[in-house]
Design an enzyme around this catalytic site. Structure first.
Site, mmCIF file in Angstrom:
data_model
loop_
_atom_site.group_PDB
_atom_site.id
_atom_site.type_symbol
_atom_site.label_atom_id
_atom_site.label_comp_id
_atom_site.label_asym_id
_atom_site.label_seq_id
_atom_site.Cartn_x
_atom_site.Cartn_y
_atom_site.Cartn_z
ATOM 1 N N PRO A 1 4.438 -5.151 -0.861
ATOM 2 C CA PRO A 1 4.409 -3.933 -1.681
ATOM 3 C C PRO A 1 4.242 -4.246 -3.163
ATOM 4 C CG PRO A 1 6.670 -4.461 -1.083
ATOM 5 C CD PRO A 1 5.799 -5.454 -0.370
ATOM 6 N N GLY A 2 3.447 -3.458 -3.836
ATOM 7 C CA GLY A 2 3.303 -3.577 -5.283
ATOM 8 C C GLY A 2 3.753 -2.278 -5.941
ATOM 9 N N ARG B 1 -5.456 4.236 -15.597
ATOM 10 C CA ARG B 1 -5.482 4.929 -14.308
ATOM 11 C C ARG B 1 -6.117 6.319 -14.380
ATOM 12 N NH1 ARG B 1 -1.851 6.530 -11.807
ATOM 13 N NH2 ARG B 1 -2.668 6.142 -9.746
ATOM 14 N N CYS C 1 -12.889 5.497 -28.775
ATOM 15 C CA CYS C 1 -14.178 6.182 -28.869
ATOM 16 C C CYS C 1 -14.857 6.286 -27.514
ATOM 17 C CB CYS C 1 -15.076 5.434 -29.852
ATOM 18 S SG CYS C 1 -14.280 5.224 -31.436
ATOM 19 N N GLU C 2 -14.280 7.057 -26.631
ATOM 20 C CA GLU C 2 -14.822 7.323 -25.295
ATOM 21 C C GLU C 2 -14.267 8.679 -24.884
ATOM 22 O OE1 GLU C 2 -16.341 5.114 -22.914
ATOM 23 O OE2 GLU C 2 -16.226 3.267 -24.094
ATOM 24 N N TYR D 1 -9.378 6.156 -11.981
ATOM 25 C CA TYR D 1 -9.399 6.835 -10.695
ATOM 26 C C TYR D 1 -8.590 8.123 -10.664
ATOM 27 C CZ TYR D 1 -6.758 2.361 -10.005
ATOM 28 O OH TYR D 1 -6.031 1.218 -10.150
ATOM 29 N N GLY E 1 0.757 -1.245 0.000
ATOM 30 C CA GLY E 1 0.000 0.000 0.000
ATOM 31 C C GLY E 1 0.782 1.286 0.000
HETATM 32 C C1 LIG Z 1 -2.959 -4.908 -4.313
HETATM 33 C C2 LIG Z 1 -2.487 -5.582 -3.091
HETATM 34 C C3 LIG Z 1 -1.232 -5.290 -2.572
HETATM 35 C C4 LIG Z 1 -0.307 -4.263 -3.175
HETATM 36 O O1 LIG Z 1 -0.779 -2.964 -3.022
HETATM 37 P P1 LIG Z 1 0.139 -1.742 -3.461
HETATM 38 O O2 LIG Z 1 -0.654 -0.556 -3.140
HETATM 39 O O3 LIG Z 1 0.379 -1.888 -4.925
HETATM 40 O O4 LIG Z 1 1.400 -1.828 -2.685
HETATM 41 C C5 LIG Z 1 -0.819 -5.993 -1.457
HETATM 42 N N1 LIG Z 1 -1.612 -6.919 -0.858
HETATM 43 C C6 LIG Z 1 -2.839 -7.208 -1.337
HETATM 44 C C7 LIG Z 1 -3.662 -8.223 -0.649
HETATM 45 C C8 LIG Z 1 -3.321 -6.554 -2.451
HETATM 46 O O5 LIG Z 1 -4.539 -6.842 -2.906
#
Ligand SMILES: *Cc1c(COP(=O)(O)O)cnc(C)c1O
Length: 406
Positions: free
Chosen positions: A264-265, A302, A332-333, A306, A229
């Site tokens: 983390p993503g 994105r 076409c949007e 959002y 997150g």
């Molecule tokens: C999407 C997700 C993440 C990663 O979230 P980021 O905001 O990209 O760091 C981690 N854990 C779970 C369960 C998720 O669904």
């Protein structure tokens, strides 16, 4: 304009546009920041695959010994194909199917982050049939407000994710009684693009209360998964550095025996990639102009989905007076915009780099308007690896059949 040792103009000439370009050095630096920050402590970093699930990206992290947080059987297949280890995979998600559970049980993943009572029962049943023990954690919904966009908030009472804190104890007791489950840990994930640590610390505090209650009942956990997150800077946001974000969390668990996990993503890949696109047309309008580019909302949703904001940088700096443009695609949007009200001096045929596009860019792309998906590249010093070919027109309908007529 360069990425590592390569000029973006050369990359576009060689591979065409639109194209996603990632920096291997940036991926590594982002991962190492987590590892360094959690340094003194037993902790694992499980990259959230959905942010960018390209095999090249996954293999870069696998080579560093990363774990992976997956949300589908497709992501598990990708992790394994990229050389990731099943015993470092945690499986999140509210709707795991029987097939996905079976696949993950047979692969031998580290942990299922279970999100409902129904899932717990189903997992026990399947594990019994397969003659294995399913490792589980409960994903608890701590009911804290992550102060982010509603679509990417996941830890509030009304969200579909996890089990309510109040139900967690009873569910853990149930899990302890089921013969084919083994309780490994506890998990939470409260949302994405968090810009301060306070909500995560609040959530972790609630988890800790549960951990102690469980211990009092003789249920001892091996790990505590604090989710992902952490946000990144797209425009003028000021997210804490990884070390500053983790510090209060690490402090909270100081001296405790459980292993900590992070998922983390975005913060591992977001700022490691850009989307390179070419201006097809400049179209004058009333008060504002349109730069119509060859990338569109199907490539990067994105902004439309959002209100995501991405920096737009002309690859070639021109000296003329800037004009105000909306950067839009051919779809076409009216929602098909990538950026709005940007002052740029550009000409038709110029290249634009859409910055901070490494996370939730390609992984959320589609073929809408029958547009082949972009190619993906990883730059490594002065080398470039084509890690996904541009889709062909034939691939768009390769799985389809016309009706037999006549
Ligand atoms: C999407 C997700 C993440 C990663 O979230 P980021 O905001 O990209 O760091 C981690 N854990 C779970 C369960 C998720 O669904």
């Amino acid at each position: 304009m360069m990425l590592e040792g390569l000029a973006l103009a050369d990359i576009a000439a060689r591979f065409g546009t639109p194209v996603y370009v990632y920096s291997r050095a940036a991926l590594i630096a982002a991962f190492e920041a987590y590892r360094r920050a959690s340094g003194g402590r037993q902790a694992s970093v499980c990259y959230a695959v959905k942010a960018n699930s390209n095999l090249g990206v996954l293999s870069a992290f696998a080579a560093l010994g990363a774990g992976f947080d997956i949300v589908s059987g497709g992501e598990l297949a990708r992790v394994l194909a990229a050389g990731g280890r099943a015993d470092r995979v945690v499986f999140s998600g509210t709707g795991k199917s029987r097939d996905e559970m079976r696949q993950a049980l047979l692969a031998g993943i580290r942990c299922f982050n279970v999100e409902s009572a129904g899932e717990l029962e189903r997992l026990d049943e399947l594990a019994a049939v397969l003659g294995v023990i399913a490792p589980i954690a409960l994903r608890v919904n701590p009911d804290v407000d992550p102060q982010t966009h509603p679509y990417i908030s996941t830890g509030l009472k009304h969200n579909k994710f996890g089990v309510a804190s109040d139900d967690a104890l009873a569910l853990y007791r149930r899990a302890a009684a089921l013969p084919h489950l083994r309780i490994r840990g506890i998990a939470c994930h409260i949302g994405s693009q968090l810009l301060n640590a306070a909500p995560a610390v609040e959530a972790a505090g609630k988890l800790l209360v549960l951990v102690d209650l469980l211990a009092a009942e003789g249920i001892h956990l091996e790990h505590i998964d604090l989710g992902g997150g952490l946000g990144i800077r797209y425009r003028d946001e000021t997210p804490p550095a990884v070390a500053a974000y983790l510090a209060p969390l690490l402090a909270l668990f100081e001296g405790r025996p459980e292993e900590l996990c992070f998922e983390p993503g975005r913060s591992l890949v977001g700022n490691a990639g850009l989307l390179l696109t070419r201006i097809e047309y400049l179209k004058p309008g009333e008060g504002k102009h349109f730069a119509i580019v060859d990338a569109a909302m199907n490539d990067l949703i994105r902004p439309a989905l959002y209100d995501g904001w991405h920096g737009v940088v002309p690859v070639l700096a021109r000296t003329g007076p800037p004009r105000r443009y909306d950067v839009v695609g051919p779809i076409c949007e009216s929602g098909d915009f990538l950026a709005r009200d940007r002052d740029m001096a550009v000409e038709e045929g110029d290249l634009l780099a859409l910055l901070s596009a490494g996370a939730y860019g390609m992984s959320m792309s589609s073929n809408y308007n029958s547009r082949p998906r972009a190619a993906e590249l990883i730059v490594d010093g002065d080398e470039v690896h084509l890690v996904r070919e541009r889709e062909t027109l034939e691939s768009l309908y390769a799985l389809e059949r016309p009706l037999p007529l006549g």
